[in-house]
Scaffold this motif. Structure first.
Motif, PDB file in Angstrom:
ATOM      1  N   LEU A   1       0.811  -1.215   0.000  1.00  0.00           N
ATOM      2  CA  LEU A   1       0.000   0.000   0.000  1.00  0.00           C
ATOM      3  C   LEU A   1       0.850   1.273   0.000  1.00  0.00           C
ATOM      4  N   PHE A   2       0.822   2.044   1.116  1.00  0.00           N
ATOM      5  CA  PHE A   2       1.487   3.347   1.141  1.00  0.00           C
ATOM      6  C   PHE A   2       2.985   3.272   1.446  1.00  0.00           C
ATOM      7  N   LYS A   3       3.491   2.115   1.843  1.00  0.00           N
ATOM      8  CA  LYS A   3       4.883   2.033   2.303  1.00  0.00           C
ATOM      9  C   LYS A   3       5.909   2.529   1.270  1.00  0.00           C
ATOM     10  N   PRO A   4       5.733   2.217  -0.023  1.00  0.00           N
ATOM     11  CA  PRO A   4       6.729   2.693  -0.984  1.00  0.00           C
ATOM     12  C   PRO A   4       6.674   4.203  -1.237  1.00  0.00           C
ATOM     13  N   VAL A   5       5.604   4.862  -0.768  1.00  0.00           N
ATOM     14  CA  VAL A   5       5.452   6.309  -1.003  1.00  0.00           C
ATOM     15  C   VAL A   5       5.232   7.018   0.335  1.00  0.00           C
ATOM     16  N   LYS A   6       5.915   6.568   1.377  1.00  0.00           N
ATOM     17  CA  LYS A   6       5.595   6.979   2.745  1.00  0.00           C
ATOM     18  C   LYS A   6       5.718   8.487   2.989  1.00  0.00           C
ATOM     19  N   ASP A   7       6.571   9.173   2.242  1.00  0.00           N
ATOM     20  CA  ASP A   7       6.755  10.606   2.475  1.00  0.00           C
ATOM     21  C   ASP A   7       6.060  11.472   1.426  1.00  0.00           C
ATOM     22  N   MET A   8       5.233  10.861   0.596  1.00  0.00           N
ATOM     23  CA  MET A   8       4.622  11.606  -0.506  1.00  0.00           C
ATOM     24  C   MET A   8       3.144  11.881  -0.238  1.00  0.00           C
ATOM     25  N   GLN A   9       2.658  12.959  -0.878  1.00  0.00           N
ATOM     26  CA  GLN A   9       1.239  13.290  -0.816  1.00  0.00           C
ATOM     27  C   GLN A   9       0.701  13.449  -2.233  1.00  0.00           C
ATOM     28  N   PHE A  10      -0.597  13.185  -2.383  1.00  0.00           N
ATOM     29  CA  PHE A  10      -1.190  13.080  -3.710  1.00  0.00           C
ATOM     30  C   PHE A  10      -2.488  13.878  -3.803  1.00  0.00           C
ATOM     31  N   ASP A  11      -2.790  14.285  -5.017  1.00  0.00           N
ATOM     32  CA  ASP A  11      -4.058  14.956  -5.283  1.00  0.00           C
ATOM     33  C   ASP A  11      -5.205  13.955  -5.319  1.00  0.00           C
ATOM     34  N   MET A  12      -4.885  12.730  -5.713  1.00  0.00           N
ATOM     35  CA  MET A  12      -5.900  11.686  -5.713  1.00  0.00           C
ATOM     36  C   MET A  12      -5.256  10.341  -5.430  1.00  0.00           C
ATOM     37  N   ILE A  13      -5.928   9.550  -4.609  1.00  0.00           N
ATOM     38  CA  ILE A  13      -5.550   8.160  -4.366  1.00  0.00           C
ATOM     39  C   ILE A  13      -6.714   7.310  -4.856  1.00  0.00           C
ATOM     40  N   ILE A  14      -6.404   6.276  -5.605  1.00  0.00           N
ATOM     41  CA  ILE A  14      -7.437   5.424  -6.195  1.00  0.00           C
ATOM     42  C   ILE A  14      -7.057   3.970  -5.983  1.00  0.00           C
ATOM     43  N   SER A  15      -8.040   3.104  -5.844  1.00  0.00           N
ATOM     44  CA  SER A  15      -7.718   1.687  -5.652  1.00  0.00           C
ATOM     45  C   SER A  15      -8.897   0.785  -5.976  1.00  0.00           C
ATOM     46  N   ASN A  16      -8.570  -0.341  -6.564  1.00  0.00           N
ATOM     47  CA  ASN A  16      -9.484  -1.473  -6.664  1.00  0.00           C
ATOM     48  C   ASN A  16      -8.841  -2.612  -5.867  1.00  0.00           C
ATOM     49  N   PRO A  17      -9.022  -2.593  -4.547  1.00  0.00           N
ATOM     50  CA  PRO A  17      -8.328  -3.578  -3.709  1.00  0.00           C
ATOM     51  C   PRO A  17      -9.066  -4.913  -3.686  1.00  0.00           C
ATOM     52  N   PRO A  18      -8.432  -5.954  -3.156  1.00  0.00           N
ATOM     53  CA  PRO A  18      -9.148  -7.221  -2.962  1.00  0.00           C
ATOM     54  C   PRO A  18     -10.347  -7.003  -2.048  1.00  0.00           C
ATOM     55  N   TYR A  19     -11.531  -7.486  -2.451  1.00  0.00           N
ATOM     56  CA  TYR A  19     -12.700  -7.255  -1.591  1.00  0.00           C
ATOM     57  C   TYR A  19     -13.656  -8.443  -1.504  1.00  0.00           C
ATOM     58  N   ILE A  20     -13.235  -9.615  -1.965  1.00  0.00           N
ATOM     59  CA  ILE A  20     -14.072 -10.813  -1.822  1.00  0.00           C
ATOM     60  C   ILE A  20     -13.925 -11.361  -0.404  1.00  0.00           C
ATOM     61  N   ARG A  21     -15.065 -11.676   0.232  1.00  0.00           N
ATOM     62  CA  ARG A  21     -14.996 -12.293   1.563  1.00  0.00           C
ATOM     63  C   ARG A  21     -14.359 -13.675   1.456  1.00  0.00           C
ATOM     64  N   LYS A  22     -13.575 -14.026   2.453  1.00  0.00           N
ATOM     65  CA  LYS A  22     -12.835 -15.293   2.405  1.00  0.00           C
ATOM     66  C   LYS A  22     -13.758 -16.488   2.151  1.00  0.00           C
TER      67      LYS A  22
ATOM     68  N   GLY B   1     -10.239 -10.803   3.104  1.00  0.00           N
ATOM     69  CA  GLY B   1     -10.341 -11.163   4.515  1.00  0.00           C
ATOM     70  C   GLY B   1     -11.732 -11.652   4.894  1.00  0.00           C
ATOM     71  N   GLU B   2     -11.949 -11.857   6.167  1.00  0.00           N
ATOM     72  CA  GLU B   2     -13.189 -12.476   6.653  1.00  0.00           C
ATOM     73  C   GLU B   2     -14.432 -11.730   6.178  1.00  0.00           C
ATOM     74  N   ASP B   3     -14.409 -10.401   6.243  1.00  0.00           N
ATOM     75  CA  ASP B   3     -15.581  -9.627   5.830  1.00  0.00           C
ATOM     76  C   ASP B   3     -15.354  -8.891   4.514  1.00  0.00           C
ATOM     77  N   GLY B   4     -14.211  -9.119   3.885  1.00  0.00           N
ATOM     78  CA  GLY B   4     -13.903  -8.470   2.606  1.00  0.00           C
ATOM     79  C   GLY B   4     -13.408  -7.049   2.729  1.00  0.00           C
ATOM     80  N   LEU B   5     -13.233  -6.564   3.960  1.00  0.00           N
ATOM     81  CA  LEU B   5     -12.958  -5.140   4.173  1.00  0.00           C
ATOM     82  C   LEU B   5     -11.546  -4.848   4.685  1.00  0.00           C
ATOM     83  N   ASP B   6     -10.683  -5.859   4.741  1.00  0.00           N
ATOM     84  CA  ASP B   6      -9.346  -5.669   5.321  1.00  0.00           C
ATOM     85  C   ASP B   6      -8.589  -4.514   4.670  1.00  0.00           C
ATOM     86  N   TYR B   7      -8.598  -4.478   3.352  1.00  0.00           N
ATOM     87  CA  TYR B   7      -7.817  -3.456   2.650  1.00  0.00           C
ATOM     88  C   TYR B   7      -8.423  -2.061   2.809  1.00  0.00           C
ATOM     89  N   TYR B   8      -9.739  -2.002   2.889  1.00  0.00           N
ATOM     90  CA  TYR B   8     -10.378  -0.692   3.053  1.00  0.00           C
ATOM     91  C   TYR B   8      -9.999  -0.063   4.391  1.00  0.00           C
TER      92      TYR B   8
END
Length: 287
Positions: free
Chosen positions: A174-195, A217-224
């Motif tokens: 996620l954000f670790k490779p850009v830890k010191d940066m800020q953005f005008d927009m962050i967008i994502s299609n993360p994994p969201y299927i319940r286990k 994850g269990e409820d599909g919301l881990d990444y969110y």
């Protein structure tokens, strides 16, 4: 054998194998092997050589085994881009294309500085979202992060294939490779299927696409939880966060966003009328 007869034969084989849209896949297979557009298959009805017939049969056999057509062909289309895909990377979906379109509209409508704009695509996979934004806004700098080296390999190839230069792909969580940066927009299609729902997916998805790109994850919301809690530190003032979500997830994600101080929350529906995109804006940056 001519093309129309071969189409009928291929469609029958795929239909018997339980393929959801056998006619479309048969057309795609023949078009790919013959190197012609679908309309020409019907208009010119070209003859198929014995060698080409064997190639088509091999492709149809793989598809009958429920291997995704996009993996067999090696590519898919996404918002006018040719995107290479294969085992180890998620196949872009129409819902994600809608996310990219809504992001382009949002960026165009808001008063972002055209120069020095920075966009971040988390869980970038094949790079399809990041590349779409980079092409639409060539003066912006676009970043994509992902944990998967396989996926990032495809993303890099797709940048070259589409001649898109204003993009950087980084390996990490996620954000670790850009830890010191800020953005005008962050967008994502993360994994969201319940286990527990993973086993219910179509064989093309369950047996072929990377589990790590699907399992939320269990409820599909881990990444969110991680993305929404971390976004405030990486958004510029008046920056916004856009997320693709799964069915039935809009309410808990809205609550998460409110808890993190997002005070402008929009839920957008997909073509089937399902809540699919969350757009979050934070007028005052954390800290």
């Amino acid at each position: 054998m001519n093309s129309i007869d071969k189409l009928k034969e291929a469609k029958g084989i795929l239909s018997n194998a339980g393929i959801e849209n056998p006619e479309r896949d048969a057309e795609s297979a023949l078009s790919h092997c013959l190197g012609i557009e679908r309309v020409i298959l019907y208009r010119d009805n070209p003859e198929i050589s014995d060698e080409m017939n064997m190639q088509i049969d091999a492709l149809i056999k793989r598809r009958s085994g429920r291997e995704p057509l996009q993996y067999i062909l090696g590519y898919t289309e996404f918002h006018g881009l040719k995107i290479k895909v294969g085992p180890g990377v998620l196949i872009p979906r129409p819902e994600t294309e809608l996310l990219a379109e809504e992001a382009i509209t949002a960026i165009a409508n808001c008063k972002l500085q055209k120069l020095n704009c920075k966009f971040l695509d988390l869980c970038t996979g094949s790079g399809c979202i990041a590349l779409t934004l980079a092409k639409a806004f060539p003066d912006a700098q676009v970043y994509g992060t992902d944990m998967s080296a396989d996926a990032l390999g495809y993303a890099g190839e797709n940048a070259e294939l589409n001649n898109i230069k204003n993009i950087t792909f980084l390996k990490g969580d996620l954000f670790k490779p850009v830890k010191d940066m800020q953005f005008d927009m962050i967008i994502s299609n993360p994994p969201y299927i319940r286990k527990d729902d993973m086993k219910l997916l179509q064989p093309e998805i369950r047996d072929w696409e990377p589990v790590a790109a699907l399992d939320g994850g269990e409820d599909g919301l881990d990444y969110y939880r991680k993305i929404i809690s971390g976004a405030g530190d990486h958004l510029k003032e008046n920056g916004f966060l856009m997320l693709e979500i799964g069915m039935g997830q809009s309410d808990p994600i809205r609550e998460m966003a409110e808890d993190e101080g997002f005070n402008n929350i929009q839920i957008l529906k997909d073509y089937a009328g399902i809540d699919r995109i969350v757009k979050l804006k934070m007028h005052k940056r954390h800290g």
